[in-house]
Design a protein around this motif. Sequence first.
Motif, mmCIF file in Angstrom:
data_model
loop_
_atom_site.group_PDB
_atom_site.id
_atom_site.type_symbol
_atom_site.label_atom_id
_atom_site.label_comp_id
_atom_site.label_asym_id
_atom_site.label_seq_id
_atom_site.Cartn_x
_atom_site.Cartn_y
_atom_site.Cartn_z
ATOM 1 N N LEU A 24 3.376 5.776 -3.094
ATOM 2 C CA LEU A 24 4.563 6.475 -3.620
ATOM 3 C C LEU A 24 4.590 6.440 -5.143
ATOM 4 C CD1 LEU A 24 7.384 5.287 -1.183
ATOM 5 C CD2 LEU A 24 6.252 7.504 -1.256
ATOM 6 N N MET A 25 4.234 5.315 -5.717
ATOM 7 C CA MET A 25 4.227 5.211 -7.181
ATOM 8 C C MET A 25 3.218 6.175 -7.780
ATOM 9 S SD MET A 25 6.449 3.004 -8.211
ATOM 10 C CE MET A 25 5.970 2.280 -9.745
ATOM 11 N N LEU A 39 11.813 0.907 -3.712
ATOM 12 C CA LEU A 39 11.729 1.570 -5.020
ATOM 13 C C LEU A 39 12.986 1.335 -5.847
ATOM 14 C CD1 LEU A 39 9.988 5.009 -4.424
ATOM 15 C CD2 LEU A 39 9.026 2.857 -5.188
ATOM 16 N N GLU A 88 0.839 -1.203 0.000
ATOM 17 C CA GLU A 88 0.000 0.000 0.000
ATOM 18 C C GLU A 88 0.876 1.255 0.000
ATOM 19 O OE1 GLU A 88 -3.200 0.242 -0.120
ATOM 20 O OE2 GLU A 88 -3.591 2.316 0.425
ATOM 21 N N ASP A 89 1.901 1.246 0.807
ATOM 22 C CA ASP A 89 2.817 2.399 0.848
ATOM 23 C C ASP A 89 3.493 2.599 -0.502
ATOM 24 O OD1 ASP A 89 2.276 2.506 3.608
ATOM 25 O OD2 ASP A 89 3.837 1.018 3.981
ATOM 26 N N ILE A 90 3.948 1.498 -1.103
ATOM 27 C CA ILE A 90 4.640 1.606 -2.393
ATOM 28 C C ILE A 90 3.680 2.100 -3.469
ATOM 29 C CG2 ILE A 90 5.865 0.302 -4.158
ATOM 30 C CD1 ILE A 90 7.430 0.890 -1.579
ATOM 31 N N ILE A 99 -5.196 -4.050 2.998
ATOM 32 C CA ILE A 99 -3.861 -3.604 3.410
ATOM 33 C C ILE A 99 -3.952 -2.133 3.783
ATOM 34 C CG2 ILE A 99 -1.464 -3.359 2.733
ATOM 35 C CD1 ILE A 99 -1.921 -5.485 0.641
ATOM 36 N N LEU A 145 4.798 9.469 -7.772
ATOM 37 C CA LEU A 145 5.841 9.575 -8.804
ATOM 38 C C LEU A 145 5.229 9.708 -10.200
ATOM 39 C CD1 LEU A 145 8.503 7.002 -7.573
ATOM 40 C CD2 LEU A 145 8.876 9.420 -7.985
ATOM 41 N N ARG A 146 4.132 9.021 -10.439
ATOM 42 C CA ARG A 146 3.514 9.098 -11.767
ATOM 43 C C ARG A 146 3.052 10.518 -12.078
ATOM 44 N NH1 ARG A 146 1.089 4.186 -10.263
ATOM 45 N NH2 ARG A 146 2.089 2.430 -11.307
ATOM 46 N N ASN A 147 2.711 11.261 -11.062
ATOM 47 C CA ASN A 147 2.231 12.624 -11.285
ATOM 48 C C ASN A 147 3.350 13.652 -11.209
ATOM 49 O OD1 ASN A 147 -0.506 11.903 -11.565
ATOM 50 N ND2 ASN A 147 -0.651 11.644 -9.351
ATOM 51 N N ALA A 148 4.584 13.199 -11.024
ATOM 52 C CA ALA A 148 5.701 14.145 -10.890
ATOM 53 C C ALA A 148 6.372 14.336 -12.247
ATOM 54 C CB ALA A 148 6.707 13.605 -9.870
ATOM 55 N N LEU A 177 12.395 9.261 -10.308
ATOM 56 C CA LEU A 177 11.450 9.636 -11.365
ATOM 57 C C LEU A 177 11.000 8.345 -12.035
ATOM 58 C CD1 LEU A 177 10.257 12.207 -12.745
ATOM 59 C CD2 LEU A 177 12.018 11.952 -14.473
ATOM 60 N N MET A 178 9.782 8.383 -12.588
ATOM 61 C CA MET A 178 9.326 7.209 -13.335
ATOM 62 C C MET A 178 10.245 7.012 -14.542
ATOM 63 S SD MET A 178 6.894 6.004 -11.591
ATOM 64 C CE MET A 178 6.252 4.739 -12.668
ATOM 65 N N LEU A 192 9.802 12.096 -0.928
ATOM 66 C CA LEU A 192 9.076 10.829 -0.796
ATOM 67 C C LEU A 192 8.783 10.528 0.674
ATOM 68 C CD1 LEU A 192 10.931 8.575 -3.410
ATOM 69 C CD2 LEU A 192 8.764 9.765 -3.654
ATOM 70 N N ILE A 223 12.757 3.173 1.620
ATOM 71 C CA ILE A 223 12.361 3.606 0.271
ATOM 72 C C ILE A 223 13.368 3.105 -0.748
ATOM 73 C CG2 ILE A 223 12.159 5.658 -1.200
ATOM 74 C CD1 ILE A 223 10.885 7.075 1.211
ATOM 75 N N ARG A 246 9.581 8.474 -17.980
ATOM 76 C CA ARG A 246 9.610 9.929 -18.126
ATOM 77 C C ARG A 246 11.025 10.477 -18.284
ATOM 78 N NH1 ARG A 246 4.951 13.128 -14.921
ATOM 79 N NH2 ARG A 246 3.226 11.920 -15.729
#
Lengths: 61, 551
Positions: free
Chosen positions: A23-24, B195, A18-20, B174, A27-30, B209-210, A39, B191, B213
């Motif tokens: 965060l994702m 990640l 859920e946390d990841i 969850i 990130l997708r909106n950044a 960053l993704m 983060l 993190i 992108r």
Amino acid sequence: MTPPEATGEPGQVHLNDEDIAYLMNFLRNAPQPVTTQQLIDVLRRQLAPTHELEGAPEASS
Amino acid sequence: MAPKVSGSQRQQELASRVLTLMLARGMFMSLSAPITLSMSSLASFFESQGEKDVRGELESAIAANPDIFSVTPVDGDQLVSTTREGRAPVSVRPGNKHSFASRFLTPMPKPERPATRPRPRQQPAEVDLLAEVAIEPEALEVPEAAVEVAPEPEPELVEEAVPAVTRTIVTQAITPTDVSEVDNLNLAQAIRERLGADPRVANFGEQWLMEDRVPRFSRGDLRRLRDYMQEKEQPLTDDDLVQDVLGVRMGSPDFDLMRFALNYRLANEHREFEFVGTANQRFWSTSGLPQIGTTRRKLNEIGADYRFLIDETSAKPAHRSRSSIDHTLTFYEFIHGLLPYDAQMQELLPAPVTPNQKSAVLTFECPQSFTTYLVELRFPTPNRGGFILGLDDFYTENLVPGAIISIERTDNDGHYRVEYLPEAARSGQLLELDERRAQRYVFRPTTYACGVEESQLLTEDRFGGFANEKPLDDKARRRPEAVVAAVFERIGDAREGNFSADFETLLAGVNVERPMSPTLLRSILDYDDTGAFSRDPDADDSYTYVPGSTP
């Protein structure tokens, strides 16, 4: 809200799916690179509304 | 052929005369074109021919022959029309049903296409997760009658026979982890663990960053980056590369994105580019660049000389926990332009940014000489110690062996301020390595204007034994005990065949040949198994060496 998962060393935390996902989504909106500190702030903010609700006084009936 | 008129005789006569008159008028007109005269003009004509009050008779004669004449009332008069064919004109409207204009103005509706057949979709493979779950037999029971009546199984019957089974899968919800009690360091670590292992996320240093992108670079872009570094003959920062090669101005909206892209993409080009920077000052290097620092000695050999530092440093040093350090320059460091990456230095300098990072290029600024030096920090490996090289010019222009320098950190973890103690100029006979012919130690008059630690200053009166001596061969240099013994013999006080020297003098002497920390020297002197070295009871912090029992 779940307590931090116990890991080998004290103070360490393991983030769940859920946390990841949260965060994702951030990130997708950044459009620009974000820092680790940003983060961390996002993770802390994730629970802010819950904390506010828990801390708010109950409405008198 | 003249058309046949009708009516009374008088009407026929008048009608024939009117028709003759009108045909004469329209003798050059087309057969079907209407020939028109007004009733008043016809009456006037006949009256001019001697007829009187003929209008009424004309109207009756024309009305009696509707096949020949047509009458149209206009403004109180009447228009009489006929054609050269002797028939009443028929108004023919031009057909506009299929005209070009009408087709534009009233387009035909679009032809109706047959409904498109839905494209068949690839059906995912059905995986029955609950196949092993026991279902009550009644639910799946097929009526026996249906099976008996139809000996050959028909699909319809089977479908009707099997009742639908509704399955509900309950998953455990969850919830987010409560991180309010976790500090930033541990959160950052968590993190990075999660990640950092996700291929959808691009990471370099402390930025994320993704991956989709991150702008990509062509082979041409990479070649230009490499060529530019080789042209400049030194490692360059990402800021310089983005501005000078990629042409993105600092401060433009895309600058941060392009800088991240450069770092992330070059980090994946292991064969062509190597990251040699810090978190704040990200230097990149490529093949073919000249080495920073000394060429007197191979980097591997220097690393082997500093091997003892591996035992003297912590496995997890507190990087950047110290704001400044003071250091006394040794002869070995002076002639090679080095600094040891010892415990103090590790606490001053940053940790490697990337895993397996071999070196980091740093900038050392000396405000006293208004000069900034590009130096290279070689990180330790499992069997070689770490060190900093590239300070040759700074040393030879400002310092002598034994000088005290101070290195202070700045906010930028790749930039440091190095200073010495400015003092009045002094002169003395100091040790040097004469490299003109075969390498020999010599003493030359030297003037210096920096603060020194007197015990480490290699003056002729204390270290005269080095004069005209050759440096030890590599085989002897690799063994610290042999170096200590040689130094005893060169500079120790000879007493009945033994040699005695105080610790500080020994420390300065051994560091002429090879780097040796006070800890290592003390260990050799105190814990030598051969008994060659022992404390001198007659002098404070002095040691004695007995020749012949050299380790």
